[in-house]
Design an enzyme around this catalytic site. Structure first.
Site, short mmCIF file in Angstrom:
data_model
loop_
_atom_site.label_atom_id
_atom_site.label_comp_id
_atom_site.label_asym_id
_atom_site.label_seq_id
_atom_site.Cartn_x
_atom_site.Cartn_y
_atom_site.Cartn_z
N THR A 38 -52.10 27.81 -5.70
CA THR A 38 -52.77 28.71 -4.76
C THR A 38 -53.84 29.53 -5.47
O THR A 38 -54.94 29.76 -4.93
CB THR A 38 -51.74 29.65 -4.10
OG1 THR A 38 -50.85 28.86 -3.30
CG2 THR A 38 -52.42 30.69 -3.23
N GLU A 46 -33.95 65.05 2.46
CA GLU A 46 -33.11 66.19 2.80
C GLU A 46 -33.71 67.49 2.26
O GLU A 46 -33.75 68.51 2.97
CB GLU A 46 -31.70 66.01 2.21
CG GLU A 46 -30.98 64.76 2.70
CD GLU A 46 -31.17 63.56 1.80
OE1 GLU A 46 -30.22 62.80 1.61
OE2 GLU A 46 -32.31 63.38 1.29
N ARG A 56 -55.02 45.80 1.41
CA ARG A 56 -56.18 46.58 1.82
C ARG A 56 -55.91 47.16 3.21
O ARG A 56 -55.86 46.45 4.21
CB ARG A 56 -57.42 45.68 1.82
CG ARG A 56 -57.72 45.11 0.43
CD ARG A 56 -58.95 44.24 0.40
NE ARG A 56 -58.80 42.97 1.06
CZ ARG A 56 -58.17 41.91 0.54
NH1 ARG A 56 -57.63 42.00 -0.67
NH2 ARG A 56 -58.08 40.78 1.21
N MET A 66 -56.03 21.98 5.90
CA MET A 66 -56.62 20.81 6.52
C MET A 66 -56.71 19.65 5.52
O MET A 66 -56.40 19.79 4.35
CB MET A 66 -58.01 21.15 7.07
CG MET A 66 -58.00 22.32 8.05
SD MET A 66 -56.88 22.13 9.45
CE MET A 66 -55.62 23.35 9.06
#
Length: 328
Positions: free
Chosen positions: A199, A55, A210, A166
């Site tokens: 992980t 504003e 990025r 996989m």
């Protein structure tokens, strides 16, 4: 042709989107100053924390032309003094005659006080214009202010048959470069990224956002212990129930948390009912089930009644892949 309040709010919504990356923990708000002929004479969006709100930016650019004008703003103007002064007083001092907002701010310091102050000062206030669209744009902020916890977005990238790794454990890369670039925007919109220690050990990700030549570094959170040489260092290492972790992150100003963990971590958040939104990237590839790892391998669903259902918000093609957005 004179634009309607709804059309003007759509412009303000686009202006607010410009603040999505730099505004948090403040809301990413857009504002317009519109003269008596319905012409937009100034626009503004929320600046970085500690700087001016949308504003004030719009009023500054309008200058003396704001007197008697209409201010269209996506969220109720604040009525408290923090690192900046109250927007309500700036609106009154500028001589604005009418304010159009989409929705009230659930922040405990606002919650209708801005609307009340403006009306008491003789400013006409119109509410509810573009409410559903702004609610979606500000979903993370609204959730954070109402619950004091981050809005949790779970991101998954899988084959068409739902596989994320996989048989040999490899997972890079299932989706295309275009999809991965899009995922970096998700990272940039989040103030923290969470993964499991598995992980970190397996992929050793940097967990940065990025965007072309710009590299942003959200807070990195690891469930468990990260190796001392991990690229995510420094990071928060946490164990135990997920709820208290979310409480801690919310108190630290994390408005949106991106969960990028493997099947165990993502399943744990879904199992606990802590996911607000899922972004699922699907590659037109097939992996089969011989030793592969499904995206939600650890999610338990014993009956059809226990099936977790969401609402599809958007489906779009990104490169050769498909992005599916689901509100949980």
């Amino acid at each position: 042709m004179r634009l309607s309040d709804e059309e003007l709010m759509a412009i303000a919504l686009a202006e607010g989107a410009k603040a999505r990356l730099h505004a948090p923990p403040n809301p990413w708000v857009g504002a317009l100053v519109v003269n008596e002929h319905g012409v937009v004479i100034a626009e503004g969006h929320t600046q970085a924390p500690g700087e001016s709100h949308a504003e004030v930016e719009a009023l500054r650019r309008a200058g003396a032309r704001a007197r008697g004008a209409t201010l269209v703003v996506t969220l109720e103007p604040c009525d408290h003094r923090g690192r900046t002064g109250p927007c309500t007083q700036a609106i009154i001092d500028a001589g604005v005659a009418r304010v159009v907002i989409a929705l009230r701010d659930p922040d405990v310091r606002v919650q209708g006080r801005g609307v009340q102050h403006l009306r008491e000062a003789g400013v006409e206030v119109v509410e509810g214009v573009g409410e559903s669209e702004v609610t979606r744009q500000l979903a993370a902020y609204l959730w954070h202010r109402r619950t004091q916890r981050p809005y949790v977005v779970a991101k998954v990238a899988s084959t068409l048959d739902g596989v994320v790794a996989m048989r040999d454990g490899s997972s890079q890369w299932i989706t295309s470069l275009d999809a991965r670039r899009d995922a970096h925007v998700l990272r940039a919109q989040s103030q923290a990224i969470l993964v499991g220690a598995g992980t970190v050990r397996r992929d050793n990700p940097t967990l940065t956002a990025r965007l072309d030549d710009v590299v942003l570094e959200p807070l990195r959170v690891v469930l468990g212990t990260a190796p001392a040489t991990a690229k995510v260092q420094p990071c928060w290492e946490r164990r135990g129930d997920l709820g208290p972790i979310l409480d801690e992150l919310g108190a630290a100003g994390v408005v949106q948390l991106l969960v990028e963990g493997g099947p165990s971590t993502t399943s744990a958040f879904l199992e606990a009912g802590l996911v607000n939104y899922v972004v699922w990237y699907v590659a037109p590839a097939f992996a089969g089930g011989d030793g592969t790892r499904p995206a939600l391998a650890d999610l338990s669903t014993p009956t059809m009644e226990a099936l977790r259902r969401g609402r599809v918000m958007e489906v779009r093609q990104i490169g050769g892949d498909v992005r599916i957005d689901v509100e949980v």
